[in-house]
Design a protein around this motif. Structure first.
Motif, PDB file in Angstrom:
ATOM      1  N   GLN A 145       0.823  -1.208   0.000  1.00 40.87           N
ATOM      2  CA  GLN A 145       0.000   0.000   0.000  1.00 40.87           C
ATOM      3  C   GLN A 145       0.860   1.262   0.000  1.00 40.87           C
ATOM      4  O   GLN A 145       0.520   2.261  -0.648  1.00 40.87           O
ATOM      5  CB  GLN A 145      -0.927  -0.004   1.218  1.00 40.87           C
ATOM      6  CG  GLN A 145      -1.888  -1.180   1.265  1.00 40.87           C
ATOM      7  CD  GLN A 145      -2.801  -1.223   0.061  1.00 40.87           C
ATOM      8  OE1 GLN A 145      -3.308  -0.195  -0.378  1.00 40.87           O
ATOM      9  NE2 GLN A 145      -2.995  -2.406  -0.503  1.00 40.87           N
ATOM     10  N   ALA A 148       2.138   1.762  -3.540  1.00 39.97           N
ATOM     11  CA  ALA A 148       1.114   1.692  -4.594  1.00 39.97           C
ATOM     12  C   ALA A 148       1.240   2.855  -5.565  1.00 39.97           C
ATOM     13  O   ALA A 148       1.828   3.902  -5.258  1.00 39.97           O
ATOM     14  CB  ALA A 148      -0.276   1.686  -3.956  1.00 39.97           C
ATOM     15  N   ASP A 149       0.656   2.657  -6.757  1.00 37.36           N
ATOM     16  CA  ASP A 149       0.779   3.672  -7.808  1.00 37.36           C
ATOM     17  C   ASP A 149       0.198   5.008  -7.380  1.00 37.36           C
ATOM     18  O   ASP A 149       0.703   6.064  -7.758  1.00 37.36           O
ATOM     19  CB  ASP A 149       0.081   3.184  -9.080  1.00 37.36           C
ATOM     20  CG  ASP A 149       0.740   1.938  -9.644  1.00 37.36           C
ATOM     21  OD1 ASP A 149       1.884   1.647  -9.252  1.00 37.36           O
ATOM     22  OD2 ASP A 149       0.108   1.256 -10.476  1.00 37.36           O
ATOM     23  N   GLU A 150      -0.887   4.952  -6.600  1.00 40.66           N
ATOM     24  CA  GLU A 150      -1.515   6.192  -6.153  1.00 40.66           C
ATOM     25  C   GLU A 150      -0.996   6.644  -4.790  1.00 40.66           C
ATOM     26  O   GLU A 150      -1.492   7.636  -4.228  1.00 40.66           O
ATOM     27  CB  GLU A 150      -3.040   6.021  -6.079  1.00 40.66           C
ATOM     28  CG  GLU A 150      -3.511   5.021  -5.038  1.00 40.66           C
ATOM     29  CD  GLU A 150      -3.450   3.577  -5.509  1.00 40.66           C
ATOM     30  OE1 GLU A 150      -3.887   2.687  -4.759  1.00 40.66           O
ATOM     31  OE2 GLU A 150      -2.947   3.354  -6.635  1.00 40.66           O
ATOM     32  N   GLY A 151      -0.012   5.947  -4.242  1.00 41.23           N
ATOM     33  CA  GLY A 151       0.540   6.288  -2.940  1.00 41.23           C
ATOM     34  C   GLY A 151       1.433   7.521  -3.002  1.00 41.23           C
ATOM     35  O   GLY A 151       1.798   8.012  -4.080  1.00 41.23           O
ATOM     36  N   PRO A 152       1.815   8.027  -1.836  1.00 39.31           N
ATOM     37  CA  PRO A 152       2.606   9.276  -1.806  1.00 39.31           C
ATOM     38  C   PRO A 152       3.992   9.121  -2.411  1.00 39.31           C
ATOM     39  O   PRO A 152       4.505  10.052  -3.038  1.00 39.31           O
ATOM     40  CB  PRO A 152       2.688   9.601  -0.309  1.00 39.31           C
ATOM     41  CG  PRO A 152       2.463   8.283   0.383  1.00 39.31           C
ATOM     42  CD  PRO A 152       1.517   7.527  -0.484  1.00 39.31           C
ATOM     43  N   ALA A 154       5.137   6.893  -4.876  1.00 40.90           N
ATOM     44  CA  ALA A 154       5.085   6.796  -6.337  1.00 40.90           C
ATOM     45  C   ALA A 154       4.595   8.100  -6.954  1.00 40.90           C
ATOM     46  O   ALA A 154       5.104   8.539  -8.005  1.00 40.90           O
ATOM     47  CB  ALA A 154       4.188   5.640  -6.752  1.00 40.90           C
ATOM     48  N   SER A 155       3.628   8.750  -6.319  1.00 40.19           N
ATOM     49  CA  SER A 155       3.109  10.006  -6.863  1.00 40.19           C
ATOM     50  C   SER A 155       4.178  11.097  -6.863  1.00 40.19           C
ATOM     51  O   SER A 155       4.322  11.854  -7.839  1.00 40.19           O
ATOM     52  CB  SER A 155       1.897  10.459  -6.054  1.00 40.19           C
ATOM     53  OG  SER A 155       0.865   9.486  -6.099  1.00 40.19           O
ATOM     54  N   SER A 156       4.950  11.172  -5.778  1.00 44.82           N
ATOM     55  CA  SER A 156       6.000  12.195  -5.697  1.00 44.82           C
ATOM     56  C   SER A 156       7.094  11.944  -6.722  1.00 44.82           C
ATOM     57  O   SER A 156       7.568  12.873  -7.394  1.00 44.82           O
ATOM     58  CB  SER A 156       6.590  12.224  -4.286  1.00 44.82           C
ATOM     59  OG  SER A 156       5.602  12.507  -3.322  1.00 44.82           O
ATOM     60  N   ASN A 158       6.798  10.276  -9.542  1.00 44.11           N
ATOM     61  CA  ASN A 158       6.250  10.537 -10.873  1.00 44.11           C
ATOM     62  C   ASN A 158       6.182  12.035 -11.161  1.00 44.11           C
ATOM     63  O   ASN A 158       6.411  12.472 -12.305  1.00 44.11           O
ATOM     64  CB  ASN A 158       4.855   9.918 -11.005  1.00 44.11           C
ATOM     65  CG  ASN A 158       4.919   8.437 -11.340  1.00 44.11           C
ATOM     66  OD1 ASN A 158       5.768   8.004 -12.106  1.00 44.11           O
ATOM     67  ND2 ASN A 158       4.023   7.661 -10.756  1.00 44.11           N
ATOM     68  N   ARG A 167       5.722   3.275 -12.072  1.00 43.22           N
ATOM     69  CA  ARG A 167       5.247   2.566 -10.894  1.00 43.22           C
ATOM     70  C   ARG A 167       6.418   1.910 -10.175  1.00 43.22           C
ATOM     71  O   ARG A 167       7.498   1.741 -10.726  1.00 43.22           O
ATOM     72  CB  ARG A 167       4.221   1.518 -11.280  1.00 43.22           C
ATOM     73  CG  ARG A 167       4.756   0.396 -12.148  1.00 43.22           C
ATOM     74  CD  ARG A 167       3.649  -0.526 -12.621  1.00 43.22           C
ATOM     75  NE  ARG A 167       2.723  -0.846 -11.541  1.00 43.22           N
ATOM     76  CZ  ARG A 167       1.612  -1.550 -11.719  1.00 43.22           C
ATOM     77  NH1 ARG A 167       1.284  -1.987 -12.920  1.00 43.22           N
ATOM     78  NH2 ARG A 167       0.816  -1.826 -10.699  1.00 43.22           N
TER      79      ARG A 167
END
Length: 305
Positions: A145, A148-152, A154-156, A158, A167
């Protein structure tokens, strides 16, 4: 005073200082104390190991998958070394990377707990061992978790264009990160135990002899802690090489599978896969034993030899 005493007749004989002390042979009680442990190892380790080896040499009945007969079929080992060679390579590579990362993260933490923590030492030790109160699988799912792709994380990454694939999960990075997280306490605690027993005056003597901080660490602190480093390395690398949970939950279906995943699949999902799974298990054990032996011979201390 002369090392030889003189008799009345002028002859010389050895003094009492040269008489060897009598050796005490272990009594029956010592062997009785060893008996429960020896029986436990025999029943739950030696016998299953022998049984596993016999299974690795079995052959399957043609046309009857799932049925075997006793044989001396070394073809199972050939299959293990050829068909699943990439999985062995990944297991050793991922375990080696996780061991290096746990050392880089764990040594400063162990050093801080041993010498800089003060009254917070117990709190920091509890924080290190607290993950053990949670299931290994639950911790790995939680790590999934986090990555995860939408986690903090991976988001940062990206947002900074630092993730070429977009990812982290289902990549080797996630598997190594999970191994590092799960086995970090196994590196920290042995190193802390070695540093905690060290005499601070010996380390301070390096500064008294005009050595800088790095030289003191390299020539004094690190050699003192080597028993803990070696123990932590073994406690991390050996279970990480045979792990399959992190690759199963954090990796992809094919590109990150380790040999532990293949063994689990051959045992429980492939009909007639028992002999190959047993051969894989023995091959992995032999590789790890050989690497551990060479490692101890190269970097080991007298306490471990």
């Amino acid at each position: 005073m002369s090392a030889l005493g003189h008799t009345a007749g002028g002859g010389a004989h050895p003094t009492a200082a040269h008489v060897p002390a009598p050796t005490r042979k272990p009594g029956r009680a010592a062997y009785l104390l060893l008996l429960p442990g020896a029986l436990w190892l025999l029943v739950f380790f030696v016998i299953p190991l022998v049984q596993l080896f016999t299974v690795s040499l079995q052959s399957g009945f043609p046309g009857f998958p799932g049925y075997y007969y006793r044989d001396v079929n070394f073809g199972n080992y050939l299959t293990a070394l050829t068909e699943f060679a990439p999985h062995f390579g990944r297991s050793l590579l991922y375990a080696g990377l996780a061991t290096v990362f746990t050392f880089l993260l764990g040594y400063p933490l162990a050093y801080a707990i041993a010498f800089k923590s003060g009254r917070w030492r117990n709190v920091m030790l509890i924080a290190v061992i607290a993950p053990f109160f949670t299931s290994f699988i639950l911790r790995t799912i939680a790590w999934r978790q986090i990555l995860a792709d939408e986690g903090p994380i991976a988001s940062s990454l990206n947002a900074l264009n630092l993730l070429p694939s977009g990812r982290i999960t289902e990549t080797w990075v996630a598997v190594v990160a999970g191994l590092t997280y799960n086995f970090l306490p196994f590196m920290v605690l042995p190193i802390y135990a070695s540093l905690e027993r060290a005499d601070p005056r010996v380390i301070e003597a390096g500064g008294d002899l005009y050595a800088n901080g790095f030289t003191t660490f390299r020539t004094v602190t690190l050699p003192i802690s080597m028993p803990g480093v070696i123990a932590g390395t073994l406690l991390t690398f050996i279970p990480a090489a045979g792990d399959y949970v992190n690759a199963e939950l954090l990796g992809s279906d094919r590109s990150t599978k380790m040999v532990g995943n293949v063994i689990e699949s051959q045992f429980f999902r492939v009909l007639g896969g028992f002999p190959v799974a047993a051969a894989l298990s023995f091959t992995l054990m032999a590789l790890i034993l050989a690497m551990v032996f060479l490692y101890i011979r190269r970097f080991g201390t007298e306490e471990l030899l």
